[in-house]
Design an enzyme around this catalytic site. Sequence first.
Site, short mmCIF file in Angstrom:
data_model
loop_
_atom_site.label_atom_id
_atom_site.label_comp_id
_atom_site.label_asym_id
_atom_site.label_seq_id
_atom_site.Cartn_x
_atom_site.Cartn_y
_atom_site.Cartn_z
N ASP A 44 -2.80 1.72 -3.79
CA ASP A 44 -3.83 1.77 -2.76
C ASP A 44 -4.89 0.69 -3.01
O ASP A 44 -4.97 0.10 -4.08
CB ASP A 44 -4.46 3.16 -2.63
N HIS A 98 0.80 -1.22 0.00
CA HIS A 98 0.00 0.00 0.00
C HIS A 98 0.83 1.28 0.00
O HIS A 98 0.27 2.36 -0.11
CB HIS A 98 -0.99 -0.02 1.18
#
Length: 109
Positions: free
Chosen positions: A85, A81
Site C-alpha cells: 500500500d 498496490h
Amino acid sequence: MDLNALVERGRTGSLTPTDFADGTFSLSNIGVIGGTYTHPCIMAPQVAIGAMGRTKAVPRFNDKDEVVKAYVMSVSWSADHRVIDGVTMASFSNVWKQYLEQPALFLLH
C-alpha cells in the site's frame, strides 16, 4: 544465481532477460546518463521499482533563513498496490532517505 557472475555480465553489458527474471524490487539509476526524474514502470512479477536521478546543487534555506548550497537527488517510486500500500511505500521512502543522508544509521540497524 551467482552474484559475481551477474555483476560481471552487468559490467560487460551482456545481461540477458533471464538475468532480470523473478525479481521483486528494482532500482533504476537514470542519473548516470544525466537524467533528473522519471516515472518508473513495474515489470511483472516485480512489485516495486525506484528511479534515481542525478544529484545537483541547488539553493536552499537553512535553519537561520540563510541561502546555502544543498545537493538534491530526485527519487520516484512505483508499487503494485495489490501487494504494497501507499503508506508502506512512503514509509520505506522516508527511511531510505534517512539512510542516504545519514549512512551511519544504516549500520545501527
